[in-house]
Design an enzyme around this catalytic site. Structure first.
Site, short mmCIF file in Angstrom:
data_model
loop_
_atom_site.label_atom_id
_atom_site.label_comp_id
_atom_site.label_asym_id
_atom_site.label_seq_id
_atom_site.Cartn_x
_atom_site.Cartn_y
_atom_site.Cartn_z
N ASP A 55 33.97 -12.17 -24.56
CA ASP A 55 33.48 -11.22 -25.26
C ASP A 55 33.66 -11.39 -27.09
O ASP A 55 33.85 -12.50 -27.32
CB ASP A 55 34.42 -9.96 -25.16
CG ASP A 55 35.72 -10.30 -24.88
OD1 ASP A 55 36.27 -11.28 -25.30
OD2 ASP A 55 36.50 -9.49 -24.38
N ASN A 104 45.33 -1.07 -20.54
CA ASN A 104 44.33 -0.09 -19.63
C ASN A 104 44.03 -0.64 -18.43
O ASN A 104 43.15 -0.04 -17.75
CB ASN A 104 43.73 0.80 -20.43
CG ASN A 104 42.37 0.01 -21.13
OD1 ASN A 104 42.44 -1.45 -20.89
ND2 ASN A 104 41.58 0.51 -22.06
N HIS A 149 41.76 -3.07 -18.71
CA HIS A 149 40.46 -3.82 -18.97
C HIS A 149 40.60 -5.32 -18.90
O HIS A 149 41.71 -5.90 -18.70
CB HIS A 149 39.91 -3.34 -20.38
CG HIS A 149 40.38 -3.99 -21.22
ND1 HIS A 149 40.60 -3.51 -22.84
CD2 HIS A 149 41.08 -5.14 -21.68
CE1 HIS A 149 41.26 -4.17 -23.48
NE2 HIS A 149 41.53 -5.14 -22.94
N GLU A 158 35.88 -1.59 -20.17
CA GLU A 158 36.98 -0.59 -20.25
C GLU A 158 36.93 0.52 -19.16
O GLU A 158 36.08 0.36 -18.43
CB GLU A 158 36.54 0.03 -21.49
CG GLU A 158 36.81 -0.47 -22.94
CD GLU A 158 38.10 -0.83 -23.42
OE1 GLU A 158 39.21 -0.93 -22.57
OE2 GLU A 158 38.42 -0.71 -24.60
C1 F6R Z 1 39.87 -11.13 -24.85
C2 F6R Z 1 39.73 -10.10 -23.77
C3 F6R Z 1 40.67 -8.91 -23.48
C4 F6R Z 1 42.07 -9.50 -23.58
C5 F6R Z 1 43.01 -8.21 -23.14
C6 F6R Z 1 44.60 -8.75 -23.47
O1 F6R Z 1 38.92 -12.08 -24.86
O2 F6R Z 1 38.64 -10.11 -23.05
O3 F6R Z 1 40.48 -8.48 -22.34
O4 F6R Z 1 42.23 -10.45 -22.61
O5 F6R Z 1 42.87 -7.25 -24.10
O6 F6R Z 1 44.72 -8.93 -24.71
P1 F6R Z 1 46.15 -9.87 -25.11
O7 F6R Z 1 46.31 -11.02 -24.40
O8 F6R Z 1 45.93 -9.80 -26.69
O9 F6R Z 1 47.18 -8.63 -24.68
#
Ligand code: F6R
Length: 241
Positions: free
Chosen positions: A67, A136, A138, A143
């Site tokens: 992303d 959450n 995701h 989301e």
């Molecule tokens: C990042 C991504 C997100 C993260 C998730 C966890 O490229 O796609 O899904 O993997 O938000 O983020 P952290 O590791 O910062 O807790």
């Protein structure tokens, strides 16, 4: 789903790096799906060390990131392209031309999403997809919602994601409200999925993804349907299982 129990963040990072290293050793021209965020940084540091030691060769590897924020150009230190360059690509022997991140400053979102989707298909899909879990549930920036979205698409970030990502920005106002994300199909078509999860704050997401119903309200719950998922979690992340 295979769950690998790690003592702490460092142990989790080493174990995840072991799996990624094995993938690259067994298939030199692997397509790796990569994630940003705090969860994979330790694993990236391990990969850098192994590459510097001459134990790992990324010269034939191609990467596709999950992303990118809308509106942030690659020189912006909060963009995911910048993150990947600084935390991994600049320190390993990968050809920069073989590293792919969605273009957050594209003029036409629809054609950028189609381009990214085609790129993944042209590469023959993803050999190993590395994921983190959002609080959450995701994955990528898919989301919670009323349906799983298959293709690469633009998404409105939820309040909980904006709050979680605020830690990297000077103020909440600076956090982009939209992102481009790989959809559920490319993730689910990856031949192997490795998830790194650390900390008590993620325990509910782990429990709901592993034990809860498969629902778009918890996007990571779809991973229950994948044949080859390894969750590498530290003890606090496993505390509700
Ligand atoms: C990042 C991504 C997100 C993260 C998730 C966890 O490229 O796609 O899904 O993997 O938000 O983020 P952290 O590791 O910062 O807790």
């Amino acid at each position: 789903m295979k769950i690998v129990r790690a003592k702490d963040y460092d142990d989790m990072s080493r174990k995840a790096a072991d799996i990624i290293s094995a993938q690259v050793m067994l298939k030199e021209n692997s397509v790796l799906g990569l994630a940003t965020g705090s969860s994979p940084i330790g694993a990236y540091q391990q990969l850098i060390k192994r590459c510097e030691a001459g134990d790992l060769d990324f010269s034939q590897v191609t990467t596709v990131n999950l992303d990118e924020y809308c509106g942030l150009d690659p020189s912006n230190d909060q963009s995911y392209r910048y993150f990947m360059n600084v935390n991994l690509f600049n320190h390993i022997n990968i050809d920069p031309a073989n590293t792919n991140v969605p273009n957050g400053i594209c003029q036409d979102t629809e054609s950028e999403c189609a381009r990214y989707e085609n790129l993944i298909q042209k590469l023959g899909g993803i050999d190993l997809q590395l994921l983190g879990f959002g609080h959450n549930g995701h994955i990528g920036f898919n989301e919670p919602g009323s349906a799983f979205v298959a293709e690469t698409h633009r998404v409105d970030l939820t309040e909980s994601t904006i709050q979680a990502n605020m830690r990297n920005f000077n103020s909440k106002d600076e956090v982009p409200r939209q992102a481009l994300t790989m959809g559920i199909r490319a993730i689910m078509q990856a031949r192997r999925i490795v998830v790194v999860v650390s900390g008590e704050g993620k325990a509910r997401a782990v429990r709901d993804s592993v034990r809860g119903p498969i629902t778009p309200q918890v996007p990571a719950s779809i991973l229950q349907l994948h044949r080859n998922v390894t969750l590498v979690c530290d003890e606090p992340a496993l505390s509700l299982l």
